[in-house]
Design a protein around this motif. Structure first.
Motif, PDB file in Angstrom:
ATOM      1  N   GLY A  52     -61.818 -21.027  -2.360  1.00  0.00           N
ATOM      2  CA  GLY A  52     -62.354 -19.710  -2.685  1.00  0.00           C
ATOM      3  C   GLY A  52     -61.339 -18.698  -3.163  1.00  0.00           C
ATOM      4  O   GLY A  52     -61.639 -17.518  -3.245  1.00  0.00           O
ATOM      5  N   ASP A  53     -60.140 -19.145  -3.493  1.00  0.00           N
ATOM      6  CA  ASP A  53     -59.122 -18.202  -3.953  1.00  0.00           C
ATOM      7  C   ASP A  53     -59.295 -17.825  -5.419  1.00  0.00           C
ATOM      8  O   ASP A  53     -58.660 -16.911  -5.908  1.00  0.00           O
ATOM      9  CB  ASP A  53     -57.719 -18.785  -3.763  1.00  0.00           C
ATOM     10  N   GLY A  54     -60.158 -18.538  -6.129  1.00  0.00           N
ATOM     11  CA  GLY A  54     -60.428 -18.165  -7.518  1.00  0.00           C
ATOM     12  C   GLY A  54     -59.826 -19.110  -8.532  1.00  0.00           C
ATOM     13  O   GLY A  54     -59.169 -20.093  -8.187  1.00  0.00           O
ATOM     14  N   THR A  55     -60.090 -18.789  -9.775  1.00  0.00           N
ATOM     15  CA  THR A  55     -59.685 -19.650 -10.886  1.00  0.00           C
ATOM     16  C   THR A  55     -59.128 -18.774 -11.997  1.00  0.00           C
ATOM     17  O   THR A  55     -59.537 -17.630 -12.147  1.00  0.00           O
ATOM     18  CB  THR A  55     -60.900 -20.435 -11.410  1.00  0.00           C
ATOM     19  N   ILE A  56     -58.192 -19.330 -12.758  1.00  0.00           N
ATOM     20  CA  ILE A  56     -57.654 -18.610 -13.914  1.00  0.00           C
ATOM     21  C   ILE A  56     -57.978 -19.410 -15.170  1.00  0.00           C
ATOM     22  O   ILE A  56     -57.704 -20.609 -15.225  1.00  0.00           O
ATOM     23  CB  ILE A  56     -56.123 -18.428 -13.798  1.00  0.00           C
ATOM     24  N   THR A  94     -66.568 -21.453 -26.035  1.00  0.00           N
ATOM     25  CA  THR A  94     -65.215 -21.147 -26.508  1.00  0.00           C
ATOM     26  C   THR A  94     -64.236 -22.189 -25.978  1.00  0.00           C
ATOM     27  O   THR A  94     -64.430 -22.715 -24.885  1.00  0.00           O
ATOM     28  CB  THR A  94     -64.752 -19.756 -26.040  1.00  0.00           C
ATOM     29  N   PRO A  95     -63.201 -22.487 -26.758  1.00  0.00           N
ATOM     30  CA  PRO A  95     -62.192 -23.420 -26.253  1.00  0.00           C
ATOM     31  C   PRO A  95     -61.414 -22.793 -25.112  1.00  0.00           C
ATOM     32  O   PRO A  95     -61.185 -21.594 -25.092  1.00  0.00           O
ATOM     33  CB  PRO A  95     -61.281 -23.638 -27.463  1.00  0.00           C
ATOM     34  N   LEU A  96     -61.040 -23.619 -24.164  1.00  0.00           N
ATOM     35  CA  LEU A  96     -60.303 -23.170 -22.987  1.00  0.00           C
ATOM     36  C   LEU A  96     -59.000 -23.963 -22.981  1.00  0.00           C
ATOM     37  O   LEU A  96     -59.021 -25.184 -22.960  1.00  0.00           O
ATOM     38  CB  LEU A  96     -61.155 -23.486 -21.758  1.00  0.00           C
ATOM     39  N   GLU A  97     -57.879 -23.255 -23.037  1.00  0.00           N
ATOM     40  CA  GLU A  97     -56.612 -23.977 -23.144  1.00  0.00           C
ATOM     41  C   GLU A  97     -56.143 -24.510 -21.808  1.00  0.00           C
ATOM     42  O   GLU A  97     -55.719 -25.648 -21.698  1.00  0.00           O
ATOM     43  CB  GLU A  97     -55.553 -23.074 -23.756  1.00  0.00           C
ATOM     44  N   GLU A  98     -56.174 -23.639 -20.804  1.00  0.00           N
ATOM     45  CA  GLU A  98     -55.667 -24.048 -19.509  1.00  0.00           C
ATOM     46  C   GLU A  98     -56.569 -23.482 -18.424  1.00  0.00           C
ATOM     47  O   GLU A  98     -57.158 -22.419 -18.595  1.00  0.00           O
ATOM     48  CB  GLU A  98     -54.264 -23.483 -19.277  1.00  0.00           C
ATOM     49  N   VAL A  99     -56.665 -24.203 -17.321  1.00  0.00           N
ATOM     50  CA  VAL A  99     -57.381 -23.707 -16.145  1.00  0.00           C
ATOM     51  C   VAL A  99     -56.490 -23.916 -14.935  1.00  0.00           C
ATOM     52  O   VAL A  99     -55.864 -24.966 -14.795  1.00  0.00           O
ATOM     53  CB  VAL A  99     -58.714 -24.453 -15.932  1.00  0.00           C
ATOM     54  N   ILE A 128     -47.626 -14.417 -16.119  1.00  0.00           N
ATOM     55  CA  ILE A 128     -48.812 -13.746 -15.577  1.00  0.00           C
ATOM     56  C   ILE A 128     -49.556 -14.676 -14.619  1.00  0.00           C
ATOM     57  O   ILE A 128     -49.989 -14.266 -13.540  1.00  0.00           O
ATOM     58  CB  ILE A 128     -49.728 -13.290 -16.732  1.00  0.00           C
ATOM     59  N   ILE A 129     -49.681 -15.936 -15.011  1.00  0.00           N
ATOM     60  CA  ILE A 129     -50.386 -16.900 -14.163  1.00  0.00           C
ATOM     61  C   ILE A 129     -49.672 -17.064 -12.834  1.00  0.00           C
ATOM     62  O   ILE A 129     -50.276 -17.053 -11.768  1.00  0.00           O
ATOM     63  CB  ILE A 129     -50.527 -18.244 -14.902  1.00  0.00           C
ATOM     64  N   GLU A 130     -48.359 -17.139 -12.916  1.00  0.00           N
ATOM     65  CA  GLU A 130     -47.533 -17.240 -11.708  1.00  0.00           C
ATOM     66  C   GLU A 130     -47.766 -16.032 -10.800  1.00  0.00           C
ATOM     67  O   GLU A 130     -47.970 -16.175  -9.591  1.00  0.00           O
ATOM     68  CB  GLU A 130     -46.064 -17.342 -12.170  1.00  0.00           C
ATOM     69  N   ALA A 131     -47.797 -14.835 -11.411  1.00  0.00           N
ATOM     70  CA  ALA A 131     -47.970 -13.607 -10.629  1.00  0.00           C
ATOM     71  C   ALA A 131     -49.337 -13.574  -9.961  1.00  0.00           C
ATOM     72  O   ALA A 131     -49.454 -13.255  -8.773  1.00  0.00           O
ATOM     73  CB  ALA A 131     -47.800 -12.385 -11.535  1.00  0.00           C
ATOM     74  N   ILE A 132     -50.386 -13.924 -10.720  1.00  0.00           N
ATOM     75  CA  ILE A 132     -51.749 -13.887 -10.152  1.00  0.00           C
ATOM     76  C   ILE A 132     -51.880 -14.922  -9.045  1.00  0.00           C
ATOM     77  O   ILE A 132     -52.451 -14.656  -7.988  1.00  0.00           O
ATOM     78  CB  ILE A 132     -52.801 -14.139 -11.258  1.00  0.00           C
ATOM     79  N   THR A 133     -51.333 -16.103  -9.290  1.00  0.00           N
ATOM     80  CA  THR A 133     -51.427 -17.164  -8.283  1.00  0.00           C
ATOM     81  C   THR A 133     -50.741 -16.741  -6.993  1.00  0.00           C
ATOM     82  O   THR A 133     -51.276 -16.910  -5.904  1.00  0.00           O
ATOM     83  CB  THR A 133     -50.779 -18.455  -8.814  1.00  0.00           C
ATOM     84  N   ARG A 134     -49.545 -16.166  -7.129  1.00  0.00           N
ATOM     85  CA  ARG A 134     -48.787 -15.780  -5.939  1.00  0.00           C
ATOM     86  C   ARG A 134     -49.538 -14.704  -5.147  1.00  0.00           C
ATOM     87  O   ARG A 134     -49.593 -14.732  -3.919  1.00  0.00           O
ATOM     88  CB  ARG A 134     -47.387 -15.295  -6.341  1.00  0.00           C
ATOM     89  N   GLY A 189     -53.329 -24.297  -6.282  1.00  0.00           N
ATOM     90  CA  GLY A 189     -52.041 -23.938  -6.843  1.00  0.00           C
ATOM     91  C   GLY A 189     -51.662 -24.776  -8.041  1.00  0.00           C
ATOM     92  O   GLY A 189     -50.514 -24.798  -8.457  1.00  0.00           O
ATOM     93  N   GLY A 190     -52.636 -25.484  -8.615  1.00  0.00           N
ATOM     94  CA  GLY A 190     -52.287 -26.362  -9.727  1.00  0.00           C
ATOM     95  C   GLY A 190     -53.201 -26.192 -10.912  1.00  0.00           C
ATOM     96  O   GLY A 190     -54.148 -25.425 -10.891  1.00  0.00           O
TER      97      GLY A 190
END
Lengths: 108, 139
Positions: free
Chosen positions: B113-117, A93-98, B98-104, A104-105
């Motif tokens: 090891g904090d995970g990935t979105i 599946t395409p992934l838009e953002e990771v 949502i990304i901001e909230a999960i990251t924070r 934090g980036g």
């Protein structure tokens, strides 16, 4: 970027993960799942088993790594010369953002 | 319409749920998964972790060689660690929030090891109760 979801036999899990690591895909998410395929499950002694345990492996990759990772999974997850029913499937599946939370980036 | 998949630490499940509610997104699906990330490459960090883990080993019940072997298996990037996978459907505009909230909620001082979105497009969604499709089916 693409998200690869590969469904493989449970007994192939370690082998597939090791070969992915070796091929430069150390990161993966692994889930125990149950499922059935086109054969509608397995019939054994009059009982139909249609919730066959499998392992779902999810890997996020860059577009150009696609052929490489598919090759690695196909090669290790197949059983027998020509493969067998129940060896699994690969979905892309395409992934838009990771986002990597610890960094934090954005990005893989 | 987007699907957000977030892999987070097990013990951050409640913090993540709370963060999602604060962000105005109550609905989610969560499952237990196993995962691993990029191996840590900085030798200083690895050595520090190794010493810390070796200190924790109980020396009466485990010999030094075995302890060393187990600790190394934790750090060489081959082991899978338990994590929680959240799946959230969202309108396009809500994704950054949502990304901001999960990251924070999930950032720790450990730096690994904090995970990935993951954010991916989805073609359609249907609410089973009403049969609504598309954006209306999300919330």
């Amino acid at each position: 970027m693409l998200l690869i979801r590969a469904i493989v036999r449970p007994e192939k899990k370690d082998e597939v993960l090791a070969s992915l690591s070796k091929a430069g895909f150390p990161a993966a998410t692994v889930v125990d799942v149950v499922g059935r395929g086109k054969q509608k499950g397995i019939k054994m002694g009059g009982m139909l088993y249609d919730e066959i345990p499998k392992i779902l492996i999810m890997v996020a990759i860059h577009d150009e790594e696609r052929e490489n990772i598919i090759d690695v999974i196909l090669k290790t997850a197949r059983t027998g010369e020509d493969g067998t029913f129940g060896d699994g499937k690969i979905f892309i599946t395409p992934l838009e953002e990771v986002y990597t939370i610890s960094r934090g980036g954005r990005g893989l | 319409m987007k699907e957000i998949m977030a892999v987070v630490r097990m013990n951050k499940t409640n913090a993540t749920k709370k963060a999602l509610i604060d962000a105005g997104v109550a609905g989610f699906t969560a499952i237990k998964v196993l995962g691993r990330g990029k191996p840590v490459e900085d030798p200083a960090v690895i050595q520090e972790r190794k010493n810390k883990l070796l200190e924790m080993a109980v020396h009466e019940s485990i010999d030094a060689e075995e302890a060393e072997r187990q600790v190394v298996s934790f750090l060489d990037g081959s082991r899978l660690f338990p994590r929680r996978l959240f799946t959230i459907l969202a309108h396009d505009d809500d994704v950054p929030r949502i990304i901001e909230a999960i990251t924070r909620a999930n950032k720790t001082e450990h730096n690994v090891g904090d995970g990935t979105i993951f954010v991916m497009p989805i073609a359609d969604a249907v609410r089973v109760r009403t049969g609504e499709t598309g954006e209306a089916a999300i919330w």
